[in-house]
Design a protein around this motif. Sequence first.
Motif, PDB file in Angstrom:
ATOM      1  N   GLN A  93       0.811  -1.212   0.000  1.00 14.43           N
ATOM      2  CA  GLN A  93       0.000   0.000   0.000  1.00 14.43           C
ATOM      3  C   GLN A  93       0.845   1.263   0.000  1.00 14.43           C
ATOM      4  OE1 GLN A  93      -2.728  -0.652  -0.957  1.00 14.43           O
ATOM      5  NE2 GLN A  93      -4.211  -1.451   0.487  1.00 14.43           N
ATOM      6  N   ALA A  94       2.087   1.176   0.500  1.00 11.33           N
ATOM      7  CA  ALA A  94       2.968   2.334   0.471  1.00 11.33           C
ATOM      8  C   ALA A  94       3.367   2.700  -0.953  1.00 11.33           C
ATOM      9  CB  ALA A  94       4.227   2.065   1.306  1.00 11.33           C
ATOM     10  N   LEU A  95       3.113   1.794  -1.899  1.00  6.88           N
ATOM     11  CA  LEU A  95       3.435   2.029  -3.305  1.00  6.88           C
ATOM     12  C   LEU A  95       2.196   2.395  -4.110  1.00  6.88           C
ATOM     13  CD1 LEU A  95       5.943  -0.918  -3.831  1.00  6.88           C
ATOM     14  CD2 LEU A  95       6.426   1.445  -3.183  1.00  6.88           C
ATOM     15  N   SER A  96       1.098   2.686  -3.416  1.00  6.66           N
ATOM     16  CA  SER A  96      -0.125   3.163  -4.058  1.00  6.66           C
ATOM     17  C   SER A  96      -0.369   4.601  -3.646  1.00  6.66           C
ATOM     18  CB  SER A  96      -1.329   2.302  -3.647  1.00  6.66           C
ATOM     19  OG  SER A  96      -2.542   2.977  -3.938  1.00  6.66           O
ATOM     20  N   LEU A  97      -0.352   5.509  -4.610  1.00  7.31           N
ATOM     21  CA  LEU A  97      -0.608   6.914  -4.304  1.00  7.31           C
ATOM     22  C   LEU A  97      -2.022   7.110  -3.776  1.00  7.31           C
ATOM     23  CD1 LEU A  97       0.189   9.864  -4.278  1.00  7.31           C
ATOM     24  CD2 LEU A  97      -0.304   9.965  -6.740  1.00  7.31           C
ATOM     25  N   ALA A  98      -2.992   6.406  -4.371  1.00  9.23           N
ATOM     26  CA  ALA A  98      -4.381   6.551  -3.932  1.00  9.23           C
ATOM     27  C   ALA A  98      -4.561   6.124  -2.485  1.00  9.23           C
ATOM     28  CB  ALA A  98      -5.312   5.756  -4.846  1.00  9.23           C
ATOM     29  N   ALA A  99      -4.007   4.965  -2.115  1.00  8.87           N
ATOM     30  CA  ALA A  99      -4.147   4.478  -0.743  1.00  8.87           C
ATOM     31  C   ALA A  99      -3.461   5.417   0.237  1.00  8.87           C
ATOM     32  CB  ALA A  99      -3.567   3.072  -0.627  1.00  8.87           C
ATOM     33  N   SER A 100      -2.288   5.915  -0.136  1.00  8.19           N
ATOM     34  CA  SER A 100      -1.540   6.794   0.763  1.00  8.19           C
ATOM     35  C   SER A 100      -2.262   8.116   0.975  1.00  8.19           C
ATOM     36  CB  SER A 100      -0.136   7.028   0.200  1.00  8.19           C
ATOM     37  OG  SER A 100       0.564   5.798   0.072  1.00  8.19           O
ATOM     38  N   LEU A 101      -2.813   8.692  -0.094  1.00  6.57           N
ATOM     39  CA  LEU A 101      -3.591   9.924   0.037  1.00  6.57           C
ATOM     40  C   LEU A 101      -4.852   9.691   0.858  1.00  6.57           C
ATOM     41  CD1 LEU A 101      -3.315  11.341  -3.588  1.00  6.57           C
ATOM     42  CD2 LEU A 101      -2.540  12.531  -1.525  1.00  6.57           C
ATOM     43  N   ALA A 102      -5.522   8.564   0.603  1.00  3.95           N
ATOM     44  CA  ALA A 102      -6.785   8.289   1.295  1.00  3.95           C
ATOM     45  C   ALA A 102      -6.586   8.231   2.800  1.00  3.95           C
ATOM     46  CB  ALA A 102      -7.381   6.977   0.778  1.00  3.95           C
ATOM     47  N   TYR A 103      -5.566   7.511   3.243  1.00  3.89           N
ATOM     48  CA  TYR A 103      -5.371   7.359   4.677  1.00  3.89           C
ATOM     49  C   TYR A 103      -4.807   8.616   5.328  1.00  3.89           C
ATOM     50  CZ  TYR A 103      -6.746   2.474   4.842  1.00  3.89           C
ATOM     51  OH  TYR A 103      -7.469   1.311   4.802  1.00  3.89           O
TER      52      TYR A 103
END
Length: 496
Positions: free
Chosen positions: A128-138
């Motif tokens: 998840q640290a390599l997903s921009l969407a997941a990182s922004l969401a959290y």
Amino acid sequence: MRENHIRKIVILGGGTAGWMSAAALSKINTPPQFEISLVESDDIGTIGVGEATIPTIHWFNNLVGLDEREFLRETKATFKLGIEFQGWNGAGTRFFHPFGIYGDPADGPMFYHRWIRAWLKDKGLDHQALSLAASLAYADRFAPEARSAGLGYAYHFDAGLYAAYLRRIAEGRGVKRTEGKIARVEQDGETGFVTALFTHRGDRLEGDLFIDCSGLRALLIEETLHTGFEDWSHWLVADRALAVPSTRIADPVPFTRSIAHGFGWQWRIPLQHRTGNGMVYGSRFASDDEARAALLANIDGEVLAEPRLIRFTTGKRRQAWNKNVVAIGLSSGFLEPLESTSIHLIQSGIAKLLALFPARDCNPLTARQFNTVFDADMRAVRDFLILHYRNTTGRNEEMWRYCQTMKVPDELLYKEEMFRASGRIVLNTEELFREASWFAVMMGQGIHPADYNPLIAAFSESADNAHFARLSAGIAALVQRAPGHMQVVDRMVSGR
């Protein structure tokens, strides 16, 4: 004008499906080639629970010509970067299905195999640290300009306001609305084609092509043409939903929540002005009263209405296009809103209708092609939904035990086995959910690969590890610079 040209289109039903169809058809009807009529009754409610979308909504909004800022204002929308699944693997667990990609846009499909090789040696690596969407969401942040960096996003919006917004646009482009319930359907005695609809007020709406947006009732495609229904409830066992709005008590987060319960799951969808809540469940595993009590006990804010019960059967029409009737939306079939695909399937039907737009004789070959490609769409989404239910761990309630042991479609089983054995994600070219989505859900559900594509031997392991570290640091830096989610919404809504 050709003698066999479509002259009149009649859309039965308003709501999201009806007014999306009207808006799209009126947009491409320039210069005017046909008349468009829509008949609906204010006395007939709409399902209207489809308040969460997926990134394909951009295609439709662009087709119709919507301005994003105006759209946000008119529909009370917020942004959506993915879906968080809470409790699907037992109490306290969660995983995230982000939109967009993992890694860098230049990485290509081998990225997953390079990551899997590293993960097999260090199970602490976090994809998840390599997903921009997941990182922004959290982080509760949003950066729409990052779409060029692989960010995907969609919206949460009020479906009733969206339909009303599209209605104003469609009527402004010449769509004629008739108020009334349908009292009788007229058919050609030889072909069986629908020729006209009669309202209870005595209005007669004649047409060459009819779009059935009458919802679960499917008044034309099923009640009139007896098309038949393919039942999928042995795989997707939920057959009820309760929907209720509540007051907004905090800033809306940029993701949908799906919260597992013993007999189903609960959605939580944050809008600008309220929160949409609902419970999807199987009636053989819980009574309506039990589901209602569980839903109301897990709502943030004040409940604004009595929970509304919706009964459904998961599956699809055997033909979404039959004779001169095309079913769009719930009249074509129902797949529960677990991955927010309801509005996508509406626009999928619309896109296929535009691509295969018929002459007045509605050549059966055209209908056959429409049914073939739409059927493939429905089956691919069905299998992705089944994936979520089948692979839960840490849940031992009756419904979940049934789902964990049921026989699943061969295509889904093959995809699971391929990923477990080799890390390969096997997709057809036209499938809606791509590699990132399958990777996120399979990893989140504990379907872990044991191997990877041997061709990545050409990539240095140390170089890969350095690449992942740079990616993670770059994403973290971008997230740190990004404004808060509601800062972006407020700025766009106010026009600043």
